[in-house]
Every structure is written in C-alpha cells, then in structure tokens.
Motif scaffolding. Structure first.
Motif, mmCIF file in Angstrom:
data_model
loop_
_atom_site.group_PDB
_atom_site.id
_atom_site.type_symbol
_atom_site.label_atom_id
_atom_site.label_comp_id
_atom_site.label_asym_id
_atom_site.label_seq_id
_atom_site.Cartn_x
_atom_site.Cartn_y
_atom_site.Cartn_z
ATOM 1 N N LEU A 188 0.821 -1.313 0.134
ATOM 2 C CA LEU A 188 0.048 -0.030 -0.097
ATOM 3 C C LEU A 188 0.869 1.395 -0.015
ATOM 4 C CD1 LEU A 188 -2.733 -0.815 2.705
ATOM 5 C CD2 LEU A 188 -2.954 -1.168 0.139
ATOM 6 N N LEU A 189 0.278 2.284 -0.698
ATOM 7 C CA LEU A 189 1.064 3.641 -0.627
ATOM 8 C C LEU A 189 0.802 4.106 0.604
ATOM 9 C CD1 LEU A 189 2.692 5.659 -2.463
ATOM 10 C CD2 LEU A 189 0.578 6.380 -3.515
ATOM 11 N N ARG A 190 1.791 5.047 1.237
ATOM 12 C CA ARG A 190 1.703 5.389 2.488
ATOM 13 C C ARG A 190 1.608 7.119 2.324
ATOM 14 N NH1 ARG A 190 2.916 2.260 6.725
ATOM 15 N NH2 ARG A 190 1.830 3.468 7.866
ATOM 16 N N GLY A 191 0.544 7.730 3.093
ATOM 17 C CA GLY A 191 0.494 9.286 3.138
ATOM 18 C C GLY A 191 0.069 9.538 4.315
ATOM 19 N N ARG A 192 -0.285 11.148 4.496
ATOM 20 C CA ARG A 192 -0.957 11.685 5.610
ATOM 21 C C ARG A 192 -1.710 12.799 5.222
ATOM 22 N NH1 ARG A 192 0.928 10.260 10.448
ATOM 23 N NH2 ARG A 192 2.989 9.491 10.663
ATOM 24 N N ILE A 193 -2.880 13.020 6.016
ATOM 25 C CA ILE A 193 -3.889 14.094 5.630
ATOM 26 C C ILE A 193 -3.229 15.202 5.439
ATOM 27 C CG2 ILE A 193 -5.917 15.121 6.208
ATOM 28 C CD1 ILE A 193 -6.977 12.447 7.320
ATOM 29 N N GLU A 194 -3.444 16.090 4.561
ATOM 30 C CA GLU A 194 -2.794 17.484 4.476
ATOM 31 C C GLU A 194 -3.894 18.453 4.793
ATOM 32 O OE1 GLU A 194 -1.861 19.492 0.699
ATOM 33 O OE2 GLU A 194 0.253 19.124 1.642
ATOM 34 N N SER A 195 -5.350 18.306 4.238
ATOM 35 C CA SER A 195 -6.469 19.108 4.661
ATOM 36 C C SER A 195 -7.814 18.333 4.367
ATOM 37 C CB SER A 195 -6.251 20.265 3.358
ATOM 38 O OG SER A 195 -6.352 19.950 2.299
ATOM 39 N N VAL A 196 -8.686 18.829 5.046
ATOM 40 C CA VAL A 196 -10.133 18.324 5.048
ATOM 41 C C VAL A 196 -10.851 19.477 4.727
ATOM 42 C CG1 VAL A 196 -11.959 16.954 6.032
ATOM 43 C CG2 VAL A 196 -9.459 16.548 6.721
ATOM 44 N N SER A 222 -23.786 8.213 -3.002
ATOM 45 C CA SER A 222 -25.076 8.754 -2.930
ATOM 46 C C SER A 222 -25.049 9.916 -1.842
ATOM 47 C CB SER A 222 -25.990 7.567 -2.129
ATOM 48 O OG SER A 222 -25.394 7.018 -1.161
ATOM 49 N N SER A 223 -23.830 10.166 -1.112
ATOM 50 C CA SER A 223 -23.820 11.342 0.140
ATOM 51 C C SER A 223 -22.746 12.241 -0.555
ATOM 52 C CB SER A 223 -23.482 10.630 1.159
ATOM 53 O OG SER A 223 -23.207 11.386 2.309
ATOM 54 N N PRO A 224 -23.170 13.782 -0.347
ATOM 55 C CA PRO A 224 -22.041 14.687 -0.480
ATOM 56 C C PRO A 224 -20.897 14.344 0.188
ATOM 57 C CG PRO A 224 -24.480 15.505 -0.251
ATOM 58 C CD PRO A 224 -24.290 14.091 0.236
ATOM 59 N N PRO A 225 -19.921 14.242 -0.543
ATOM 60 C CA PRO A 225 -18.476 13.765 0.194
ATOM 61 C C PRO A 225 -17.742 15.263 0.604
ATOM 62 C CG PRO A 225 -18.159 13.865 -2.154
ATOM 63 C CD PRO A 225 -19.381 14.451 -2.027
ATOM 64 N N ARG A 226 -16.842 15.086 1.593
ATOM 65 C CA ARG A 226 -15.950 15.976 1.784
ATOM 66 C C ARG A 226 -14.454 15.674 1.188
ATOM 67 N NH1 ARG A 226 -16.429 17.197 8.207
ATOM 68 N NH2 ARG A 226 -14.816 18.547 7.804
ATOM 69 N N LEU A 227 -13.801 16.817 0.831
ATOM 70 C CA LEU A 227 -12.358 16.276 0.124
ATOM 71 C C LEU A 227 -11.518 16.278 1.004
ATOM 72 C CD1 LEU A 227 -10.788 16.114 -2.465
ATOM 73 C CD2 LEU A 227 -10.725 18.691 -2.424
ATOM 74 N N VAL A 228 -10.751 15.088 1.134
ATOM 75 C CA VAL A 228 -9.489 14.964 1.924
ATOM 76 C C VAL A 228 -8.238 15.000 1.121
ATOM 77 C CG1 VAL A 228 -8.685 13.666 3.582
ATOM 78 C CG2 VAL A 228 -10.844 13.804 3.644
ATOM 79 N N VAL A 229 -7.338 15.829 1.253
ATOM 80 C CA VAL A 229 -6.258 15.793 0.324
ATOM 81 C C VAL A 229 -5.318 15.146 1.013
ATOM 82 C CG1 VAL A 229 -4.424 17.289 -0.863
ATOM 83 C CG2 VAL A 229 -6.686 17.895 -1.064
ATOM 84 N N VAL A 230 -4.482 14.259 0.320
ATOM 85 C CA VAL A 230 -3.469 13.294 1.432
ATOM 86 C C VAL A 230 -2.358 13.554 0.602
ATOM 87 C CG1 VAL A 230 -2.746 11.084 1.821
ATOM 88 C CG2 VAL A 230 -5.306 11.437 1.848
ATOM 89 N N ARG A 231 -1.136 13.762 1.352
ATOM 90 C CA ARG A 231 0.098 14.074 1.029
ATOM 91 C C ARG A 231 0.913 12.738 1.033
ATOM 92 N NH1 ARG A 231 2.379 17.659 -2.377
ATOM 93 N NH2 ARG A 231 1.109 19.298 -1.316
ATOM 94 N N LEU A 232 1.580 12.479 0.029
ATOM 95 C CA LEU A 232 2.353 11.104 0.070
ATOM 96 C C LEU A 232 3.674 11.385 0.596
ATOM 97 C CD1 LEU A 232 1.420 10.173 -3.876
ATOM 98 C CD2 LEU A 232 -0.126 9.578 -1.748
ATOM 99 N N LEU A 233 3.969 10.286 1.424
ATOM 100 C CA LEU A 233 5.298 10.201 1.990
ATOM 101 C C LEU A 233 6.558 10.175 0.863
ATOM 102 C CD1 LEU A 233 4.227 8.427 5.224
ATOM 103 C CD2 LEU A 233 4.115 10.856 4.866
ATOM 104 N N ARG A 234 7.184 10.589 0.871
ATOM 105 C CA ARG A 234 8.576 10.604 0.044
ATOM 106 C C ARG A 234 9.576 9.816 0.499
ATOM 107 N NH1 ARG A 234 9.188 15.115 -3.261
ATOM 108 N NH2 ARG A 234 10.916 13.822 -3.989
ATOM 109 N N THR A 235 10.362 9.205 -0.258
ATOM 110 C CA THR A 235 11.582 8.495 0.061
ATOM 111 C C THR A 235 12.365 8.367 -1.304
ATOM 112 O OG1 THR A 235 12.307 6.330 0.967
ATOM 113 C CG2 THR A 235 10.486 6.164 -0.208
#
Length: 278
Positions: A188-196, A222-235
């Motif tokens: 799996l690709l790893r990341g962290r939430i940057e903004s909601v 079916s439900s209005p979503p909220r946008l979650v931007v995920v910043r990918l962890l670099r290596t």
C-alpha cells in the motif's frame, strides 16, 4: 419369587455412609477451569483490548490543482482541434477553433497550465456555450512544489462521505490501495492527511476536480462527500519515490489520474466502547 444373587448380596451389605461421594470426575474439573479461564480472558479483552478504527473511501492520484474543465464560450461547429490527450498546454494556449453562426472563427483557449487528460470533442462537432472541450490536469498550482509536470508534487484526492468524515484531522496516516499496483504484490502507498474540506462538496465541485460528471459519480456516491487531500510520503529508497508498506513498491514511476481506495486510520477503541457505540 426369585431374586438375583447380586441383589440379595447387596441387601445383606450395610450402607457405606462413610464413603466419600464423587461429585465430578477430574476430567469435568479440567473442563470447568478451561471455561472459566476463557471467560476471564474474554472479559479482560472486552475492557482492555484495542480495535483499529478506520474509514475507507475512493479517490484518485492527481496534481494539487486537480482536473479542470475547459468549456467553450461560443456556439458553433468545431473546425479544428489543436491538442490531444497527454499534451502539455500553457495558460492561453488555443485548444480548438469554433466557427459560429456568422462564419467567424472563434478560438477556445486553456485558462490554465497543465496536461490534457481528455478531449471529448472532435472536428465537425456542434458545440454550445458551456460544452466541455477538454479536461486538463492543472499543474499551475504547483509553484511552490516544483511546478511543471513534476510527479513528486502528486497528491491523492479522497472523497469521504460527510457522515464518516467527522473524526478526520490533518496529520492522520492513510494507506492507499492503487488500482495499477495490486496491494497483494506491491503493498500500500503511504501518506498523511494534509487538509479536510470544511463543507461537503456539490456534484459540480466534484466534477470540476475529477474532470467531468461521469468520473464524479464514481467518487461522489449517494452522500455529498468532503474532500480529503493526502500528501504522499516521500523516500529515495523506492523506484516510485514514495513510501510503501512493502520494501520497494512497484517498479517505475506512478501516473496521475489513477484511482485509489484510501484507508484512513483514526486510532483505536476498546470492544466495550464499540458495543456501546461510543
């Protein structure tokens, strides 16, 4: 009347009142202790055990600016198509020429810099004001992260149903299953939430981010979503340049406009709290 010999013998014997009575066989006591230990362990687990809490939601890999729609401000017939998918375009660059009802040639230009990911019109097609001429993945929002077509600026845009987004905060860890890199093989690709996003997105807003109504149905649900931007962890230790749960992840670099399934880790709770709905 005839009596059996054993019955007569038993009648002659006195009652053995001083003989201890066996209430349960040793095997029964062992079973009882096993049941008691199991129940005690289960009770301890209910109050002290830790269950992971997570939220799953669909999303896609893209650039921070998302995918914008270039629409024709004119009505007429497309006379010439000046770009194609995968082309890099700059702000103000012509994408198509449209001949209006008076025979005048009109130019539809890109309002932003990016890469063309879709071109739904063709030569000879009739268009109206508001008709989508092209979908362009914006790279002009990357001025502070490398700019241009720098894949290192890639993010994941995840669309979480509003009722499940209450506990999401920047900094929480996210695991991404990438459709082009099977998790069973590459991890799996790893990341962290940057903004909601503070509010739910309308269908028009989702369409503007993912490049059209058809794609929006995949992510909005079916439900209005909220946008979650995920910043990918670099290596620097993997071919993709990003952190994976496996040792190296897939070979080669990742592409944008690839769908993902995000698992956002919210922490842990005890089974007791889960039963109470806390």
């Amino acid at each position: 009347m005839r009596f059996r010999f054993k019955a007569l013998q038993r009648m002659r014997e006195p009652d053995e009142l001083d003989t201890p009575t066996l209430l349960a066989a040793p095997r029964g006591w062992v079973a009882l202790f096993v049941v008691m230990i199991t129940m005690t362990g289960a009770l301890l687990w209910v109050f002290t055990g830790r269950l992971p809490i997570s939220v799953d939601a669909p999303g896609l890999l893209t650039m921070p600016g998302g995918t914008g729609l270039v629409q024709s401000p004119y009505a007429g017939v497309v006379q010439e198509v000046l770009a194609k998918p995968a082309d890099t375009v700059t702000q103000g660059q012509p994408l198509a020429r449209v001949e209006d009802a008076s025979g005048r040639a009109r130019v539809v230009s890109s309002p932003f810099t990016g890469q063309v990911v879709g071109f739904p019109v063709d030569k000879g097609q009739v268009v109206h004001p508001g008709t989508t001429v092209a979908s362009v993945e914006r790279t002009d929002a990357n001025a502070g992260t490398g700019g241009g077509n720098d894949r290192d600026a890639m993010v994941a845009m995840v669309f979480v149903p509003a009722p499940r987004a209450a506990g999401l905060r920047p900094g929480q860890s996210v695991d991404l299953s990438v459709s082009t890199a099977p998790a069973g093989t590459f991890g799996l690709l790893r990341g962290r939430i940057e903004s909601v996003s503070p509010y739910s997105l309308t269908s028009e807003a989702v369409s503007g981010l993912v490049g059209g109504d058809l794609a929006a149905h995949t992510y909005a649900g079916s439900s209005p979503p909220r946008l979650v931007v995920v910043r990918l962890l670099r290596t620097a230790d993997t071919p993709t340049g990003f952190v994976w749960t496996s040792a190296s992840g897939p070979p080669g670099r990742l592409s944008t406009q690839v769908s993902v399934t995000a698992t956002i880790n919210l922490g842990h709770q005890t089974p007791f709290n889960l039963l109470l709905g806390r």
